[in-house]
Design a protein around this motif. Structure first.
Motif, short mmCIF file in Angstrom:
data_model
loop_
_atom_site.label_atom_id
_atom_site.label_comp_id
_atom_site.label_asym_id
_atom_site.label_seq_id
_atom_site.Cartn_x
_atom_site.Cartn_y
_atom_site.Cartn_z
N ASN A 5 0.88 -1.25 0.11
CA ASN A 5 0.03 0.16 0.10
C ASN A 5 0.68 1.24 -0.07
O ASN A 5 0.48 2.37 0.08
N HIS A 6 2.28 1.20 0.00
CA HIS A 6 3.24 2.45 -0.18
C HIS A 6 3.89 2.09 -1.28
O HIS A 6 5.27 2.07 -1.06
N PRO A 7 3.68 2.11 -2.55
CA PRO A 7 4.47 1.72 -3.57
C PRO A 7 5.34 2.76 -3.91
O PRO A 7 6.53 2.51 -4.51
N ASN A 8 5.19 3.85 -3.43
CA ASN A 8 6.02 4.94 -3.94
C ASN A 8 6.98 5.59 -2.80
O ASN A 8 7.75 6.38 -3.04
N ASN A 9 6.69 5.02 -1.61
CA ASN A 9 7.59 5.56 -0.44
C ASN A 9 8.98 4.71 -0.42
O ASN A 9 9.01 3.51 -0.60
N ARG A 10 9.81 5.31 0.15
CA ARG A 10 11.09 4.48 0.56
C ARG A 10 10.82 3.96 1.89
O ARG A 10 10.33 4.78 2.68
N ILE A 11 11.00 2.60 1.82
CA ILE A 11 10.68 1.79 2.79
C ILE A 11 11.80 1.57 4.09
O ILE A 11 13.06 1.03 3.64
N ILE A 12 11.84 1.93 5.41
CA ILE A 12 12.79 1.57 6.09
C ILE A 12 12.31 0.31 7.13
O ILE A 12 11.40 1.01 8.01
N VAL A 13 12.84 -0.83 7.52
CA VAL A 13 12.31 -1.61 8.52
C VAL A 13 13.25 -1.87 9.58
O VAL A 13 14.49 -2.22 9.18
N ALA A 14 13.03 -1.48 10.60
CA ALA A 14 13.84 -1.91 11.95
C ALA A 14 13.39 -2.99 12.70
O ALA A 14 12.29 -3.22 12.97
N ASN B 225 9.13 11.55 2.34
CA ASN B 225 8.82 10.22 1.51
C ASN B 225 9.07 9.02 2.03
O ASN B 225 8.71 8.03 1.53
N ASP B 226 9.71 8.86 3.43
CA ASP B 226 10.22 7.80 4.15
C ASP B 226 8.83 7.08 4.94
O ASP B 226 8.12 7.89 5.63
N LEU B 227 8.87 5.91 4.86
CA LEU B 227 7.97 5.07 5.68
C LEU B 227 8.87 4.08 6.52
O LEU B 227 9.47 3.36 5.99
N VAL B 228 8.59 4.53 7.97
CA VAL B 228 9.68 3.68 8.69
C VAL B 228 8.49 2.56 9.52
O VAL B 228 7.68 3.01 10.09
N ILE B 229 9.22 1.46 9.38
CA ILE B 229 8.36 0.37 10.15
C ILE B 229 9.16 -0.21 11.46
O ILE B 229 10.39 -0.70 11.06
N LEU B 230 8.68 -0.12 12.45
CA LEU B 230 9.24 -0.63 13.83
C LEU B 230 8.84 -2.09 13.89
O LEU B 230 7.91 -2.24 14.63
N SER B 231 9.57 -3.12 13.36
CA SER B 231 8.76 -4.51 13.48
C SER B 231 9.52 -4.95 14.96
O SER B 231 10.12 -6.04 14.75
N ALA B 232 8.99 -4.56 15.84
CA ALA B 232 9.56 -5.24 17.15
C ALA B 232 8.59 -4.35 18.40
O ALA B 232 8.15 -3.14 18.02
N SER B 233 8.39 -4.94 19.31
CA SER B 233 8.07 -4.02 20.77
C SER B 233 8.91 -3.59 21.51
O SER B 233 10.06 -4.27 21.72
N PRO B 234 8.93 -2.47 22.24
CA PRO B 234 9.73 -2.05 23.09
C PRO B 234 10.14 -3.24 24.41
O PRO B 234 9.19 -3.74 24.93
N ILE B 235 11.18 -3.51 24.60
CA ILE B 235 11.85 -4.29 25.76
C ILE B 235 11.18 -3.62 27.16
O ILE B 235 11.75 -2.38 27.00
N PRO B 236 10.98 -3.97 28.01
CA PRO B 236 10.49 -3.32 29.18
C PRO B 236 11.71 -2.51 29.68
O PRO B 236 12.89 -3.09 29.78
N GLY B 237 11.76 -1.30 29.89
CA GLY B 237 12.92 -0.31 30.16
C GLY B 237 13.40 0.58 28.93
O GLY B 237 13.86 1.39 29.15
N ASN B 238 12.96 0.07 27.90
CA ASN B 238 13.27 0.90 26.42
C ASN B 238 12.29 1.39 25.95
O ASN B 238 12.69 2.43 24.99
N GLU B 239 11.14 1.60 26.67
CA GLU B 239 10.32 2.54 26.18
C GLU B 239 10.33 4.02 25.84
O GLU B 239 10.08 4.38 24.68
N LYS B 240 11.23 4.56 26.62
CA LYS B 240 11.25 6.14 26.56
C LYS B 240 12.16 6.24 25.42
O LYS B 240 12.07 7.11 24.45
N ASN B 241 13.25 5.33 25.06
CA ASN B 241 13.99 5.36 23.89
C ASN B 241 13.52 5.20 22.65
O ASN B 241 13.64 5.94 21.75
#
Length: 551
Positions: free
Chosen positions: A217-226, A321-337
């Motif tokens: 659904n984002h064919p024209n964006n640059r995709i960044i996946v972490a 034009n960037d779409l950033v996907i964070l494919s992870a949940s924050p580990i407890p203690g990392n939420e703020k970062n």
């Protein structure tokens, strides 16, 4: 012969990480995992934390093997430090051993024997017979262990989940676990990380379907996946999706590059090398033609994504034009970062998708219904929950009791505890020296080390340096004392503070006859008096360094 099995917990109970357990029968010991954890903010300058291995080193002649359940850092991170102390063969799957080998490149002249095993392999080590059992987890090559001993069978689950749609097509071996349970299991050591979560963990393939939909659904964006570099199944899905939508893949982040190379080498990752491009060549492609896979899903300060969000990553500048996907949940203690990074990405104009907005991550750990299934299949006589903080272990105990286990057959282990198992009983028999060791660039230290105390003092109260020049014959102070402070007072207070401190120093020196006096005596007097002065003024006790020169 003493017909008793000792289980010694050196890490991973009452805490998350640095998993390490020893099973001992007479003169034979096997170790399960040797992991690390990362330091809290109250450990300044510490890089990693590993188990205190004193008990292992004291009994090194008894050690038969190190068994690794999988290749996450909290299970293999302390292996190099263990191998610096003892020589012991290591058993694990190909990926786990490849990740260990990659770590060992940083350590010179440590020779070790590594033996690759597969699920259903059986290994005999003295009185122990170990069967390796396939389990699903967020990294390939994860194993549970069925350990037959003279007092009965011990099942150690490692980290696991029950994924009915595993990426590799091989789900947790429930039939074999059921067979072991029907034959009779003396003790279950079961992970507890997600015991507070009801229901089931989501399948990894569900994450893949969500990622596919987002990227389509984002064919024209640059995709960044972490994502986590160790989650090879996630990486495989992302790479397949990128190829499906004709995007080139660029890796960034040292661990991402290292793990992908290791996994490709041993066949755990499969991709067309022609579809991989160097991160330095991104500007040769349109946004719609690239997908960047990066580290930094936990907001780690030096990770690639965090530096991108701060505008400090040379080759990737975040734009609208960037779409950033964070494919992870924050580990407890990392939420703020993590949320700091998300906010920074938004400010730079990027769109961000994370776990609160879409199903872009699933845990590799069993939730309550999966844990219930494990208990029901294994049918243990005795039970000890592992791999979790005390709240996790306590909740897991309550879950086991709801399934019909008697409370007297359950022990909540703590670090250093030794538990004695016989055919008909289980009891705690005391404690061994255990805890944590701190590792930084200087080597390995202890919690009560002078270095750590000094670092804390510097971080919390600052430093004050005093230089005085004394004519040792006349007993007179030559010139004004010289004072430097860092982290003691605010800039607008500095001038008046220094003047008052100088007056305190001069008054202190006038109290003594300075003729022929030893510099050490002068330094001690100065430290005492200036410390009292600063405390009255600021309610702080900074580190005080005194330099006395005699003419």
């Amino acid at each position: 012969m003493n017909n008793k099995l000792k289980i010694t917990f050196l890490g991973g109970v009452g805490e998350i990480g640095k998993n390490m357990t020893a099973l001992e029968y007479n003169d034979e010991i096997i170790i399960i995992d040797a992991g690390l954890t990362f330091p809290d903010e109250d450990l300044p300058g510490v890089d990693i934390v590993i188990p205190d291995m004193s008990y292992i080193i004291e009994n090194k002649d008894k050690i038969k093997a190190l068994l690794l359940t999988h290749g996450h850092e909290d299970h293999i991170g302390a292996v190099p430090f263990l191998l610096q102390q003892i020589r012991v063969p290591i058993y694990g799957t190909r990926l786990t051993l490849a990740l260990v080998e990659n770590k060992m490149k940083e350590y010179d002249n440590i020779k070790y024997k590594a033996v690759a095993v597969k699920p259903k392999n059986v290994l005999k080590l003295g009185s122990f017979v170990i069967e390796f059992i396939k389990v699903s987890h967020s990294i390939a090559g994860a194993l549970a262990l069925s350990i037959t001993t003279p007092v009965g069978t011990v099942v150690h689950t490692g980290d696991f989940k029950i994924d009915y749609e595993p990426i590799d097509g091989e789900m947790t071996d429930l039939p074999r676990l059921g067979e072991i349970g029907r034959k009779g299991t003396s003790l279950l050591l079961c992970e507890s990380t997600n015991v507070c979560r009801k229901g089931y963990s989501m399948s990894e393939k569900s994450v893949g379907r969500t990622l596919d939909e987002i990227i389509k659904n984002h064919p024209n964006n640059r995709i960044i996946v972490a994502t986590f570099a160790s989650n090879i199944h996630r990486m495989q899905q992302i790479m397949d999706i990128a190829e499906k939508y004709k995007r080139k893949i660029a890796f960034t982040g040292r661990s991402m590059i290292n793990v992908s190379e290791v996994a490709l080498k041993i066949g755990e990752l499969n991709f067309n090398r022609e579809n991989i491009i160097d991160i330095e060549k991104l500007d040769k492609y349109d946004d719609s033609e690239v997908l960047i896979m990066t580290t930094g899903s936990q907001g780690e300060p030096m990770s690639a994504l965090t530096r991108m969000a701060a505008g400090e990553f040379k080759t990737v500048k975040i734009r609208e034009n960037d779409l950033v996907i964070l494919s992870a949940s924050p580990i407890p203690g990392n939420e703020k970062n993590v949320y700091n990074v998300i906010n920074a990405l938004y400010k730079l104009g990027a769109d961000v998708i994370y776990d609160e907005l879409a199903e872009v991550h699933t845990s590799g750990h069993a939730c309550q219904e999966e844990l219930k299934l494990m208990h029901s299949l294994v049918k243990p006589k005795f039970f000890m929950p592992i791999h979790g903080e005390f709240r996790h272990l306590k909740t897991h105990k309550e879950l086991a009791m709801r399934l019909g286990m008697e409370e007297r057959n359950i022990i909540l282990p703590t670090i250093g505890m030794q538990v004695e198992l016989t055919a008909n009983s289980m009891k705690s028999v005391g404690y061994v020296k255990a805890g944590q060791r701190l590792v930084d660039g200087m080597g390995i230290g202890d919690m009560d080390s002078n270095v750590l105390r000094e670092r804390k003092q510097l971080a919390e109260d600052g430093i004050c340096v005093i230089c005085v020049n004394i004519n040792n014959v006349a007993g007179e102070v030559i010139g004004d004392p010289f004072i430097i402070t860092r982290g003691v007072v605010y800039a607008d207070e500095q001038e008046s503070f220094v003047q008052d401190a100088k007056a305190c120093i001069i008054a202190s020196l006038k109290e003594s006859d300075l003729r022929g006096i030893e510099p050490s005596v002068i330094r001690a007097s100065l430290r005492r008096n200036i410390s009292n002065f600063i405390f009255k003024r600021t309610k702080r006790r900074p580190m005080i360094l005194t330099i006395v020169s005699l003419d």
